[in-house]
Design a protein around this motif. Structure first.
Motif, PDB file in Angstrom:
ATOM      1  N   LEU A 132      22.673-106.504 -44.733  1.00 11.88           N
ATOM      2  CA  LEU A 132      23.372-105.907 -45.709  1.00 11.88           C
ATOM      3  C   LEU A 132      24.889-105.997 -45.431  1.00 11.88           C
ATOM      4  CD1 LEU A 132      23.435-103.954 -48.184  1.00 11.88           C
ATOM      5  CD2 LEU A 132      23.172-102.134 -46.873  1.00 11.88           C
ATOM      6  N   THR A 133      25.342-106.162 -43.999  1.00 12.42           N
ATOM      7  CA  THR A 133      26.808-106.086 -43.600  1.00 12.42           C
ATOM      8  C   THR A 133      27.147-107.609 -43.973  1.00 12.42           C
ATOM      9  OG1 THR A 133      26.510-104.307 -42.258  1.00 12.42           O
ATOM     10  CG2 THR A 133      28.372-105.858 -41.733  1.00 12.42           C
ATOM     11  N   ARG A 134      26.398-108.481 -43.535  1.00 14.15           N
ATOM     12  CA  ARG A 134      26.888-109.815 -43.443  1.00 14.15           C
ATOM     13  C   ARG A 134      26.716-110.666 -44.964  1.00 14.15           C
ATOM     14  NH1 ARG A 134      23.198-109.888 -38.869  1.00 14.15           N
ATOM     15  NH2 ARG A 134      24.160-109.745 -36.896  1.00 14.15           N
ATOM     16  N   THR A 135      25.684-110.314 -45.448  1.00 15.20           N
ATOM     17  CA  THR A 135      25.441-111.071 -46.674  1.00 15.20           C
ATOM     18  C   THR A 135      24.806-110.145 -47.616  1.00 15.20           C
ATOM     19  OG1 THR A 135      23.253-111.851 -45.895  1.00 15.20           O
ATOM     20  CG2 THR A 135      24.894-113.290 -45.513  1.00 15.20           C
ATOM     21  N   PRO A 136      25.425-109.053 -48.161  1.00 14.05           N
ATOM     22  CA  PRO A 136      25.029-107.929 -48.967  1.00 14.05           C
ATOM     23  C   PRO A 136      24.145-108.648 -50.516  1.00 14.05           C
ATOM     24  CG  PRO A 136      27.290-107.901 -49.172  1.00 14.05           C
ATOM     25  CD  PRO A 136      27.011-108.908 -48.010  1.00 14.05           C
ATOM     26  N   SER A 137      24.603-109.748 -51.047  1.00  8.59           N
ATOM     27  CA  SER A 137      24.139-110.081 -52.199  1.00  8.59           C
ATOM     28  C   SER A 137      22.682-110.854 -51.899  1.00  8.59           C
ATOM     29  CB  SER A 137      25.051-111.193 -53.070  1.00  8.59           C
ATOM     30  OG  SER A 137      25.139-112.300 -52.289  1.00  8.59           O
ATOM     31  N   ARG A 138      22.341-110.934 -50.924  1.00 14.52           N
ATOM     32  CA  ARG A 138      21.003-111.549 -50.482  1.00 14.52           C
ATOM     33  C   ARG A 138      20.038-110.611 -50.031  1.00 14.52           C
ATOM     34  NH1 ARG A 138      23.560-116.425 -46.884  1.00 14.52           N
ATOM     35  NH2 ARG A 138      24.590-117.503 -48.780  1.00 14.52           N
ATOM     36  N   MET A 139      20.138-109.406 -50.310  1.00 15.03           N
ATOM     37  CA  MET A 139      18.997-108.548 -49.849  1.00 15.03           C
ATOM     38  C   MET A 139      17.992-108.785 -50.756  1.00 15.03           C
ATOM     39  SD  MET A 139      20.566-107.311 -47.294  1.00 15.03           S
ATOM     40  CE  MET A 139      19.278-106.032 -47.014  1.00 15.03           C
ATOM     41  N   SER A 140      16.750-108.270 -50.345  1.00 13.49           N
ATOM     42  CA  SER A 140      15.685-108.555 -51.133  1.00 13.49           C
ATOM     43  C   SER A 140      14.422-107.631 -50.647  1.00 13.49           C
ATOM     44  CB  SER A 140      15.065-110.000 -50.860  1.00 13.49           C
ATOM     45  OG  SER A 140      14.525-109.815 -49.613  1.00 13.49           O
ATOM     46  N   GLN A 141      13.511-107.619 -51.645  1.00 10.60           N
ATOM     47  CA  GLN A 141      12.465-106.613 -51.420  1.00 10.60           C
ATOM     48  C   GLN A 141      11.705-106.939 -50.128  1.00 10.60           C
ATOM     49  OE1 GLN A 141      11.461-104.091 -53.618  1.00 10.60           O
ATOM     50  NE2 GLN A 141      10.459-103.226 -51.975  1.00 10.60           N
ATOM     51  N   ALA A 142      11.792-107.908 -49.639  1.00  7.67           N
ATOM     52  CA  ALA A 142      10.952-108.526 -48.423  1.00  7.67           C
ATOM     53  C   ALA A 142      11.726-107.762 -47.316  1.00  7.67           C
ATOM     54  CB  ALA A 142      10.951-109.747 -48.262  1.00  7.67           C
TER      55      ALA A 142
END
Length: 181
Positions: free
Chosen positions: A106-116
């Motif tokens: 979430l800190t490094r790449t917030p737009s890549r968060m997923s349900q997984a």
């Protein structure tokens, strides 16, 4: 070295809070609620999340202070440095590793968060409240890291130790009590 020329060159965050007490009161009240209030995470685990996020952000000021605070709450010395260096091999409790992985991503790449990513936290035995609290601690310390770095705030090892111990003993409410002086 502080970028605020009205304050001493070696300004600490407490001195910034004292110079600007109104926003500081609200910010510290939020810290107290989030880091010391009711949560599925212990205060030490929340301080560990704060220190880990700060380490991922390379914010030495916050990483150092919150590492000392986490250690005062029982996190073994060296665990946070190891987690920032390599979370997979760090001696972090297996239940907490997915949480740290989540806040790291979430800190490094917030737009890549997923349900997984969330499912990995749930699979480790945490509930939705825990995910919520982890996200809020992560968000708060991304904010704080940018505040500290943006104002040019630094600390030496002695101040880091004093501040970390003060947070462990008095919490953020205790820190708010220092705003007047």
């Amino acid at each position: 070295m502080s970028y605020l020329k009205s304050l001493p060159a070696e300004t600490t965050l407490l001195q910034v809070f004292q110079a600007y007490p109104e926003p500081a009161r609200h910010l510290l009240a939020f810290h107290e609620t989030l880091l010391r209030g009711e949560s599925p995470f212990t205060p030490g685990e929340r301080e560990m999340i704060a220190a880990y996020v700060s380490g991922v952000n390379s914010c030495g000021y916050c990483h150092g202070i919150h590492t000392v605070t986490a250690e005062a709450f029982g996190v073994p010395e060296g665990v946070l440095a190891a987690a920032v260096a390599d979370l997979e091999t760090a001696p972090v409790d297996d239940k907490l590793k997915p949480v740290l992985a989540y806040v790291g991503k979430l800190t490094r790449t917030p737009s890549r968060m997923s349900q997984a990513d969330a499912d990995a936290v749930f699979a480790a035995g945490w509930d939705e409240r825990a995910l919520h609290d982890a996200v809020l601690v992560c968000a708060l310390f991304n904010f704080m890291n940018r505040m500290v770095e943006g104002l040019g705030i630094e600390a030496d090892a002695a101040y880091t130790a004093t501040s970390g111990e003060r947070l462990a003993e008095g919490g953020y409410a205790g820190l708010a009590g220092l705003l007047a002086g």
